[in-house]
Write a protein that holds these residues in place. Structure first.
Motif, PDB file in Angstrom:
ATOM      1  N   HIS A 125      70.361  -2.305 134.240  1.00  0.00           N
ATOM      2  CA  HIS A 125      71.794  -2.604 134.240  1.00  0.00           C
ATOM      3  C   HIS A 125      72.442  -2.163 132.930  1.00  0.00           C
ATOM      4  O   HIS A 125      73.627  -1.809 132.902  1.00  0.00           O
ATOM      5  N   LEU A 126      71.658  -2.203 131.855  1.00  0.00           N
ATOM      6  CA  LEU A 126      72.186  -1.881 130.529  1.00  0.00           C
ATOM      7  C   LEU A 126      71.036  -1.374 129.663  1.00  0.00           C
ATOM      8  O   LEU A 126      69.917  -1.863 129.772  1.00  0.00           O
ATOM      9  N   VAL A 127      71.328  -0.400 128.812  1.00  0.00           N
ATOM     10  CA  VAL A 127      70.321   0.139 127.897  1.00  0.00           C
ATOM     11  C   VAL A 127      70.771  -0.103 126.463  1.00  0.00           C
ATOM     12  O   VAL A 127      71.895   0.251 126.079  1.00  0.00           O
ATOM     13  N   LEU A 128      69.889  -0.710 125.677  1.00  0.00           N
ATOM     14  CA  LEU A 128      70.125  -0.956 124.256  1.00  0.00           C
ATOM     15  C   LEU A 128      69.238  -0.015 123.455  1.00  0.00           C
ATOM     16  O   LEU A 128      68.046   0.116 123.751  1.00  0.00           O
ATOM     17  N   ILE A 129      69.812   0.625 122.453  1.00  0.00           N
ATOM     18  CA  ILE A 129      69.034   1.489 121.563  1.00  0.00           C
ATOM     19  C   ILE A 129      69.116   0.943 120.145  1.00  0.00           C
ATOM     20  O   ILE A 129      70.207   0.782 119.590  1.00  0.00           O
ATOM     21  N   ALA A 130      67.938   0.646 119.573  1.00  0.00           N
ATOM     22  CA  ALA A 130      67.862   0.282 118.153  1.00  0.00           C
ATOM     23  C   ALA A 130      67.739   1.562 117.342  1.00  0.00           C
ATOM     24  O   ALA A 130      66.939   2.441 117.670  1.00  0.00           O
ATOM     25  N   HIS A 131      68.533   1.666 116.298  1.00  0.00           N
ATOM     26  CA  HIS A 131      68.578   2.898 115.498  1.00  0.00           C
ATOM     27  C   HIS A 131      68.394   2.579 114.021  1.00  0.00           C
ATOM     28  O   HIS A 131      68.867   1.552 113.520  1.00  0.00           O
ATOM     29  N   ALA A 132      67.706   3.470 113.345  1.00  0.00           N
ATOM     30  CA  ALA A 132      67.664   3.453 111.876  1.00  0.00           C
ATOM     31  C   ALA A 132      67.538   4.899 111.416  1.00  0.00           C
ATOM     32  O   ALA A 132      66.976   5.751 112.132  1.00  0.00           O
ATOM     33  N   ASP A 133      68.075   5.196 110.252  1.00  0.00           N
ATOM     34  CA  ASP A 133      67.988   6.560 109.719  1.00  0.00           C
ATOM     35  C   ASP A 133      66.533   6.977 109.558  1.00  0.00           C
ATOM     36  O   ASP A 133      65.649   6.150 109.288  1.00  0.00           O
ATOM     37  N   VAL A 134      66.287   8.269 109.694  1.00  0.00           N
ATOM     38  CA  VAL A 134      64.915   8.780 109.661  1.00  0.00           C
ATOM     39  C   VAL A 134      64.194   8.382 108.383  1.00  0.00           C
ATOM     40  O   VAL A 134      63.036   7.930 108.419  1.00  0.00           O
ATOM     41  N   GLU A 135      64.837   8.553 107.243  1.00  0.00           N
ATOM     42  CA  GLU A 135      64.154   8.251 105.979  1.00  0.00           C
ATOM     43  C   GLU A 135      63.821   6.766 105.870  1.00  0.00           C
ATOM     44  O   GLU A 135      62.788   6.387 105.312  1.00  0.00           O
ATOM     45  N   GLU A 136      64.688   5.932 106.401  1.00  0.00           N
ATOM     46  CA  GLU A 136      64.391   4.499 106.414  1.00  0.00           C
ATOM     47  C   GLU A 136      63.189   4.213 107.305  1.00  0.00           C
ATOM     48  O   GLU A 136      62.321   3.407 106.967  1.00  0.00           O
ATOM     49  N   ARG A 137      63.118   4.903 108.434  1.00  0.00           N
ATOM     50  CA  ARG A 137      61.982   4.707 109.347  1.00  0.00           C
ATOM     51  C   ARG A 137      60.679   5.184 108.709  1.00  0.00           C
ATOM     52  O   ARG A 137      59.640   4.525 108.836  1.00  0.00           O
ATOM     53  N   VAL A 138      60.728   6.313 108.019  1.00  0.00           N
ATOM     54  CA  VAL A 138      59.528   6.815 107.334  1.00  0.00           C
ATOM     55  C   VAL A 138      59.054   5.786 106.303  1.00  0.00           C
ATOM     56  O   VAL A 138      57.852   5.485 106.203  1.00  0.00           O
ATOM     57  N   THR A 139      59.986   5.249 105.533  1.00  0.00           N
ATOM     58  CA  THR A 139      59.626   4.246 104.523  1.00  0.00           C
ATOM     59  C   THR A 139      58.959   3.033 105.168  1.00  0.00           C
ATOM     60  O   THR A 139      57.945   2.514 104.663  1.00  0.00           O
ATOM     61  N   ARG A 140      59.509   2.585 106.286  1.00  0.00           N
ATOM     62  CA  ARG A 140      58.930   1.421 106.970  1.00  0.00           C
ATOM     63  C   ARG A 140      57.519   1.731 107.475  1.00  0.00           C
ATOM     64  O   ARG A 140      56.616   0.896 107.362  1.00  0.00           O
TER      65      ARG A 140
END
Length: 390
Positions: A125-140
């Motif tokens: 019924h609905l799609v949610l996308i969690a987003h973070a910048d690439v460099e932030e994701r690499v750091t995590r």
């Protein structure tokens, strides 16, 4: 029951979003967790993985050595496809069992890393996308023990932001501190997910007033997402985005209009339940009447009318006999306005003027009726434009 798809790139913070939704009472189905369950020691899934990739993907205890398997598949598309063919069907079967066991009034959140890649979006019924910048994701990811190169390889192996935005009804930016995304999830739960679930279950919709707004460049993308849901629910039948929001540059009510093609009104009646379960309940039981634009028999202009249950996205769905007069008129009217700037400007001015006279949802019918004289006159202009009658 409301089915919500949740996805996002690795390291984007899906778990943060899923955890908050679970705190509110959502039934969260974690595809990653299920993917681990179906390849536990002793399962047929693990035996197939060993047959495909060798004993080197097992640890000293006979369990799956995930880092060893990841090193093989994340840099090799063919290997990744072989792995997916083993794991995904088993995860899908278990997911179906969990959804079937959920309460009728549940908000079921399906946390799926590969939602975009596997084309699952229309099923929700609905799609949610969690987003973070690439460099932030690499750091995590490096903080979780991956090397920087491994982190970047995993990110590159997934869908990009453009592909995710194409399916996202809700874009949750998790680049900043967690409290920001958590606040956004709280608002989403209260203002959209809870009333949406109730609307789906009770076969109702949230009215909107006939307020005309400037053209929104996101309308086509929204229409593509919703049209795909309608088509899936209707067994792949033809869906057309029509009405004012389908005409680039035209001011309109913030309502997406679609028409769904059927062979007969009996066929339309057989789709009522499937469309309601997909979030498009019938506006009123039985056939509805389009205004005949050609002076012909009213019975040729019958349809069934459905509306969207999403409280934040009003949808009108006209189920019409494909290639019947109502179907043809709607498409030609749309295409005429797209091609004729003068007609488009006339219609925009009319809409603004009529909407100002009919404020509130109770004025919706009067709003439509007030446009009828212009619409009837437009029929002759459309026939002249296309060089043929309806």
């Amino acid at each position: 029951m409301l089915r919500v798809g949740l996805s996002g790139g690795i390291g984007s913070g899906k778990s943060t979003v899923a955890g908050r939704l679970a705190e509110h009472g959502a039934v969260v189905i974690d595809a990653d967790k299920l993917a681990r369950e179906v390849v536990e020691p002793g399962t047929e899934g693990l035996r197939e993985i060993v047959a495909a990739f060798g004993d080197g993907v097992l640890d000293e205890h006979g369990a799956l050595n995930r880092p060893a398997l990841a090193a093989t598949v994340f840099s090799d598309a063919d290997a990744r496809a072989r792995l997916n063919a083993i794991v995904h069907p088993r995860v899908g079967a278990r997911t179906g069992e969990l959804i079937a066991a959920a309460p009728d009034d549940a908000v079921v959140v399906h946390d799926v890393p590969l939602l975009v890649e596997n084309g699952y979006a229309p099923a929700y019924h609905l799609v949610l996308i969690a987003h973070a910048d690439v460099e932030e994701r690499v750091t995590r990811l490096v903080g979780r023990g991956l090397t920087e190169q491994d982190a970047r390889n995993r990110i590159a192996a997934q869908a990009d932001d453009e592909a995710r935005r194409a399916v996202a009804d809700v874009w949750l930016d998790n680049t900043g501190t967690p409290d920001l995304v958590l606040a956004a999830v709280d608002e989403l739960w209260a203002d959209r997910l809870v009333p949406y679930e109730a609307n789906v279950r009770l076969r109702r919709y949230t009215p909107v007033p006939p307020k005309v707004v400037p053209y929104d460049d996101t309308w086509p993308a929204q229409a593509a997402r919703i049209g795909a849901r309608i088509a899936l629910a209707a067994g792949g039948r033809t869906v057309e985005h029509i009405g004012s929001t389908s005409v680039p540059g035209l001011a309109a009510k913030d309502v997406l209009d679609f028409q769904l093609g059927v062979a007969s009104l009996d066929e339309a009646a057989n789709l009522v339940e499937a469309l309601a379960q997909a979030g498009f309940p019938e506006y009123a039981p039985g056939p509805a009447q389009d205004e005949p634009r050609d002076g012909g028999d009213q019975s040729d202009w019958l349809k069934r009318l459905h509306v969207g249950a999403d409280p934040k996205r009003r949808v009108n769905l006209h189920v019409r006999v494909q290639d019947g007069p109502g179907w043809r008129w709607s498409i030609r009217f749309r295409d005429w306005l797209r091609a004729d700037a003068q007609a488009r400007d006339e219609y925009a001015a009319l809409k603004v003027e009529v909407a100002a006279r009919h404020v509130g949802d109770a004025g919706a019918v009067a709003y439509s009726e007030s446009k009828d004289p212009w619409m009837h006159a437009a029929t002759r202009r459309i026939e002249a434009f296309f060089g043929r009658a309806f």
